[in-house]
Design a protein around this motif. Structure first.
Motif, mmCIF file in Angstrom:
data_model
loop_
_atom_site.group_PDB
_atom_site.id
_atom_site.type_symbol
_atom_site.label_atom_id
_atom_site.label_comp_id
_atom_site.label_asym_id
_atom_site.label_seq_id
_atom_site.Cartn_x
_atom_site.Cartn_y
_atom_site.Cartn_z
ATOM 1 N N LEU A 4 0.854 -1.176 0.000
ATOM 2 C CA LEU A 4 0.000 0.000 0.000
ATOM 3 C C LEU A 4 0.892 1.227 0.000
ATOM 4 C CD1 LEU A 4 -2.848 1.304 0.353
ATOM 5 C CD2 LEU A 4 -2.404 1.227 2.816
ATOM 6 N N LEU A 5 0.725 2.090 -0.981
ATOM 7 C CA LEU A 5 1.424 3.371 -1.026
ATOM 8 C C LEU A 5 0.387 4.425 -0.670
ATOM 9 C CD1 LEU A 5 3.409 3.060 -4.396
ATOM 10 C CD2 LEU A 5 4.035 2.221 -2.127
ATOM 11 N N SER A 6 0.450 4.943 0.546
ATOM 12 C CA SER A 6 -0.539 5.905 1.037
ATOM 13 C C SER A 6 -0.049 7.322 0.815
ATOM 14 C CB SER A 6 -0.774 5.707 2.539
ATOM 15 O OG SER A 6 -1.210 4.405 2.813
ATOM 16 N N GLU A 36 1.614 -0.037 -17.256
ATOM 17 C CA GLU A 36 2.502 -0.547 -18.303
ATOM 18 C C GLU A 36 3.508 -1.546 -17.751
ATOM 19 O OE1 GLU A 36 4.259 2.946 -20.015
ATOM 20 O OE2 GLU A 36 2.348 3.623 -20.857
ATOM 21 N N GLN A 37 3.989 -1.305 -16.526
ATOM 22 C CA GLN A 37 4.987 -2.181 -15.901
ATOM 23 C C GLN A 37 4.358 -3.407 -15.234
ATOM 24 O OE1 GLN A 37 8.388 -1.808 -16.068
ATOM 25 N NE2 GLN A 37 7.950 -0.148 -17.490
ATOM 26 N N GLY A 38 3.037 -3.462 -15.178
ATOM 27 C CA GLY A 38 2.343 -4.614 -14.621
ATOM 28 C C GLY A 38 2.328 -4.684 -13.102
ATOM 29 N N VAL A 39 2.565 -3.546 -12.417
ATOM 30 C CA VAL A 39 2.561 -3.553 -10.956
ATOM 31 C C VAL A 39 1.254 -3.019 -10.376
ATOM 32 C CG1 VAL A 39 5.069 -3.303 -10.896
ATOM 33 C CG2 VAL A 39 3.639 -1.267 -10.637
ATOM 34 N N TRP A 40 0.442 -2.365 -11.189
ATOM 35 C CA TRP A 40 -0.819 -1.744 -10.766
ATOM 36 C C TRP A 40 -1.801 -2.830 -10.314
ATOM 37 C CZ3 TRP A 40 -3.082 3.223 -10.924
ATOM 38 C CH2 TRP A 40 -4.466 3.266 -10.912
ATOM 39 N N VAL A 41 -2.344 -2.688 -9.132
ATOM 40 C CA VAL A 41 -3.469 -3.508 -8.697
ATOM 41 C C VAL A 41 -4.709 -2.628 -8.708
ATOM 42 C CG1 VAL A 41 -4.458 -4.903 -6.837
ATOM 43 C CG2 VAL A 41 -2.004 -5.057 -7.330
ATOM 44 N N PHE A 42 -4.707 -1.547 -7.943
ATOM 45 C CA PHE A 42 -5.726 -0.512 -8.032
ATOM 46 C C PHE A 42 -5.280 0.693 -7.227
ATOM 47 C CE2 PHE A 42 -7.122 -2.815 -4.297
ATOM 48 C CZ PHE A 42 -7.639 -1.865 -3.449
ATOM 49 N N ALA A 43 -5.993 1.793 -7.401
ATOM 50 C CA ALA A 43 -5.655 3.035 -6.712
ATOM 51 C C ALA A 43 -6.928 3.843 -6.533
ATOM 52 C CB ALA A 43 -4.628 3.838 -7.512
ATOM 53 N N GLU A 83 1.683 -4.510 -6.819
ATOM 54 C CA GLU A 83 2.248 -5.845 -6.627
ATOM 55 C C GLU A 83 3.645 -5.848 -7.220
ATOM 56 O OE1 GLU A 83 1.314 -10.555 -7.460
ATOM 57 O OE2 GLU A 83 -0.178 -9.052 -7.986
ATOM 58 N N VAL A 84 4.637 -5.959 -6.333
ATOM 59 C CA VAL A 84 6.039 -5.942 -6.741
ATOM 60 C C VAL A 84 6.795 -7.042 -5.995
ATOM 61 C CG1 VAL A 84 6.082 -3.499 -7.377
ATOM 62 C CG2 VAL A 84 6.562 -4.157 -5.024
ATOM 63 N N LEU A 91 9.579 0.829 -2.720
ATOM 64 C CA LEU A 91 10.173 2.130 -2.395
ATOM 65 C C LEU A 91 10.526 2.911 -3.652
ATOM 66 C CD1 LEU A 91 12.417 1.154 0.649
ATOM 67 C CD2 LEU A 91 10.234 2.381 0.684
ATOM 68 N N ALA A 92 10.945 2.222 -4.706
ATOM 69 C CA ALA A 92 11.244 2.899 -5.969
ATOM 70 C C ALA A 92 9.975 3.544 -6.538
ATOM 71 C CB ALA A 92 11.856 1.922 -6.967
ATOM 72 N N TRP A 93 8.844 2.829 -6.449
ATOM 73 C CA TRP A 93 7.585 3.420 -6.904
ATOM 74 C C TRP A 93 7.163 4.563 -5.995
ATOM 75 C CZ3 TRP A 93 5.864 3.161 -11.528
ATOM 76 C CH2 TRP A 93 6.168 2.058 -12.339
#
Length: 114
Positions: A4-6, A36-43, A83-84, A91-93
Motif C-alpha cells: 500500500l502506497l498511502s 505498463e509495468q504490470g505492478v498496478w493492482v488498483f488506486a 504488486e512488486v 520504495l522505488a515506486w
C-alpha cells in the motif's frame, strides 16, 4: 507481494489550481507507468476527512460519528495498491509517487490476506 502506497496530505499546504492540475497530470503519468509495468493492482483518491463517518463498537454498543477518526492537519488523501517483488521495488515506486503528487508516501506491505 502487495504494498500500500498511502498519500499523506497536509492541509496546511495549499496548491494553486495550476499546481493541482500539474499534480494530477504527474500522478496520471505514474498510474500509466504502473499499468505498463504490470505492478498496478488498483488506486483511488479519497474525499476530504470531513466526509468520513467512524463506526465504533464499544461495550456491546455500536456508534457512528461524523468526521475523521482523529483531528489532524495530515490525513490519508489517496493510495495505490501495487504488486512488486520486494520492499526495494515498492520504495522505488514511492519515490516516483512522492515526486508526482508532492506529498509524503507511506509504504506498507500487506500481511498476505489481500
Amino acid at each position: 507481494m502487495n504494498y500500500l502506497l498511502s498519500v499523506i496530505n497536509d492541509e496546511s499546504v495549499q496548491l494553486s489550481d495550476a499546481e493541482f492540475q500539474e499534480m494530477l497530470a504527474r500522478t496520471g503519468a505514474i498510474n500509466d507507468e504502473m499499468k505498463e509495468q504490470g505492478v498496478w493492482v488498483f488506486a483511488g483518491g479519497l474525499r476530504p476527512p470531513e466526509t468520513a463517518t467512524v463506526v465504533r463498537a464499544r461495550d456491546g454498543a455500536v456508534t457512528t460519528t461524523d468526521g475523521p477518526f482523529v483531528e489532524t492537519k495530515e490525513h490519508l488523501a489517496g493510495f495505490w495498491v501495487i504488486e512488486v517483488a520486494d520492499l526495494d521495488a515498492a520504495l522505488a515506486w514511492a519515490e516516483k509517487a512522492t515526486t508526482a503528487c508532492r506529498a509524503p508516501i507511506e509504504v506498507r506491505p500487506f500481511d498476505g490476506l489481500a
